[in-house]
Design a protein around this motif. Structure first.
Motif, PDB file in Angstrom:
ATOM      1  N   ARG A  31       0.858  -1.298  -0.064  1.00  0.00           N
ATOM      2  CA  ARG A  31       0.033   0.041   0.090  1.00  0.00           C
ATOM      3  C   ARG A  31       0.876   1.392   0.066  1.00  0.00           C
ATOM      4  N   GLN A  49       2.322   1.848  -3.361  1.00  0.00           N
ATOM      5  CA  GLN A  49       1.269   2.139  -4.182  1.00  0.00           C
ATOM      6  C   GLN A  49       1.007   3.565  -4.355  1.00  0.00           C
ATOM      7  N   GLN A  50       1.070   4.112  -2.881  1.00  0.00           N
ATOM      8  CA  GLN A  50       0.602   5.499  -2.824  1.00  0.00           C
ATOM      9  C   GLN A  50       1.915   6.437  -3.055  1.00  0.00           C
ATOM     10  N   HIS A  57      -2.487   7.238  -5.210  1.00  0.00           N
ATOM     11  CA  HIS A  57      -3.971   6.978  -4.556  1.00  0.00           C
ATOM     12  C   HIS A  57      -3.787   5.484  -4.228  1.00  0.00           C
ATOM     13  N   ARG A  58      -5.107   5.141  -3.647  1.00  0.00           N
ATOM     14  CA  ARG A  58      -5.165   3.612  -3.363  1.00  0.00           C
ATOM     15  C   ARG A  58      -5.066   2.655  -4.600  1.00  0.00           C
ATOM     16  N   ARG A  92      -6.510   0.621  -7.386  1.00  0.00           N
ATOM     17  CA  ARG A  92      -7.670   0.437  -8.061  1.00  0.00           C
ATOM     18  C   ARG A  92      -7.249  -0.507  -9.311  1.00  0.00           C
ATOM     19  N   TYR A 129      -2.237  -3.563  -7.065  1.00  0.00           N
ATOM     20  CA  TYR A 129      -3.526  -4.001  -6.663  1.00  0.00           C
ATOM     21  C   TYR A 129      -4.017  -5.345  -7.126  1.00  0.00           C
ATOM     22  N   ARG A 153      -2.449  -8.226  -5.108  1.00  0.00           N
ATOM     23  CA  ARG A 153      -2.434  -8.398  -3.921  1.00  0.00           C
ATOM     24  C   ARG A 153      -2.781  -9.867  -3.147  1.00  0.00           C
TER      25      ARG A 153
END
Length: 419
Positions: free
Chosen positions: A270, A273-274, A279-280, A282, A288, A291
């Motif tokens: 996470r 990713q940021q 952003h979170r 997607r 993502y 995961r």
């Protein structure tokens, strides 16, 4: 059997009334229930006060809910003869304690049926009450009391406990009251291979004090017999065990150790990713999309999953995720190693690796290493004591995860000795 013979039908035997000291003398089928008229077999015509013989005075009827037959609730109408003593004039009625508790509205057979329905068939209290033909509160109060009498009040239920499992569980999904309970399990049968785990107790709250108070309430002889306590990473359980069971060995079970590494992997994913996308995760983002694959054991990856990971790790921006994933896979491999001596060596090496010299960019690995170093003895103790996994504790907790309220939620602590 070709030449089987059968006795004449007996309603008393079929409905198990003989166990209650009753005899069926009539029956009636109503649209919503079956009604059995019964009498008490034993006369009971001697005065308990002076010993004189009594004479019949009149007859009264006691109504009891019974185990249902078919789709209809069954009701017993028990005819009781009342006697008057010829000596002291005392009046009494025939004893029905074999059939039911004093003032109870459910027969003992009905209570046994309700316990089995609740524990083994997983019926709700509402469904049990409908089967008995009584109100919800009547069924819940009576069956809860019977469960406590048969299980919690059994003085022998703590005998032979040598391996404990302790864990917390989110019990109440509301803002009112304590949301957590501490669950204590007997893992001795699992270690010895003699049977399933047993639920010993549930204590309101999740704290060192909750578990310590429970241990302190046991006798010193009982505490001296406890050899191992399996637990998660909560330091309160560890401290309570050290203070109340100084001779017992604390074992941090594999489920929670692997979950620590898995949480570190998720946190790292996470964070990266940021940093990259702002952003979170997607749909369509590589991190993502992978995961779930990241949590799959390396030995069980399909060719497609392996290609997805290769493409993911080909991007240098994902280097931190790759390193954390490698730590996670090394931990899983250590627990899957069949040779416990080799497995212990692998885990020792892993703990030493993540405990010092880790680059600052791998902040999740640093946190993981700090925790593993603090609990190294507890983590490694698992490899010296097979059969001490806290998995059965997790299973019993999850079996009641959807229960709430005073009905079925109060039952996990009463009836799960059969789990």
């Amino acid at each position: 059997m070709l030449n089987a013979t059968f006795d004449a039908p007996c309603l008393t035997t079929f409905c198990r009334l003989d166990e209650l000291g009753l005899e069926a003398i009539g029956q009636r089928l109503d649209p919503d229930r079956a009604v059995l008229s019964c009498r008490v077999v034993q006369a009971d015509d001697w005065c308990r006060a002076c010993g004189c013989q009594g004479v019949p005075r009149d007859t009264v009827t006691r109504r009891l809910a019974h185990a249902p037959f078919g789709h209809r609730p069954t009701t017993l109408l028990v005819r009781l003869r009342r006697y008057r003593c010829t000596g002291c004039g005392r009046i009494w009625r025939q004893d029905t304690t074999r059939a039911a508790e004093p003032r109870a509205k459910i027969s003992r057979t009905g209570l046994r049926w309700a316990l089995d329905a609740l524990v083994l068939d997983h019926l709700t209290v509402s469904r049990v009450a409908a089967g008995l033909g009584v109100a919800w509160h009547t069924a819940n109060t009576a069956v809860l009391a019977e469960g406590r009498r048969r299980l919690l009040d059994d003085p022998a239920r703590f005998d032979g406990v040598a391996v404990l499992g302790v864990d917390e569980h989110v019990w109440r999904h509301t803002r009112h009251g304590d949301r957590y309970v501490t669950v204590i399990i007997d893992l001795t049968p699992i270690r010895d291979g003699t049977g399933p785990a047993r639920l010993l107790d549930m204590v309101e709250g999740r704290s060192k004090q909750a578990f310590q108070h429970w241990l302190a309430s046991r006798s010193q002889a009982w505490r001296d017999r406890v050899e191992v306590v399996a637990m998660d990473g909560f330091s309160g359980f560890k401290t309570a065990t050290t203070e109340e069971l100084p001779e017992a060995v604390a074992v941090m079970d594999p489920f929670h150790v692997v979950r620590l590494a898995g949480n570190a992997l998720d946190s790292c994913r996470r964070r990266i990713q940021q940093q990259i996308h702002g952003h979170r995760g997607r749909k369509g983002d590589p991190l993502y999309a992978a995961r779930r694959t990241l949590h799959t054991g390396a030995a069980f990856l399909t060719p497609g999953q392996q290609q997805r990971l290769d493409a993911l790790f080909a991007d240098e921006r994902h280097l931190a995720v790759e390193v954390t994933w490698g730590i996670y896979q090394r931990m899983v491999a250590a627990y899957r190693e069949p040779d416990r001596a080799v497995a212990r060596t692998l885990m020792t090496t892993l703990i030493e690796t993540v405990s010092s010299g880790v680059p600052a960019a791998l902040r999740e690995v640093i946190t993981l290493g700090r925790t593993l170093k603090q609990r190294a003895d507890d983590v490694l103790a698992y490899f010296d004591r097979p059969g001490t996994s806290n998995g059965p504790t997790e299973a019993i907790c999850e079996s009641g995860s959807g229960w709430s309220g005073t009905g079925r939620s109060g039952w996990m602590s009463v009836v799960s000795n059969r789990v």
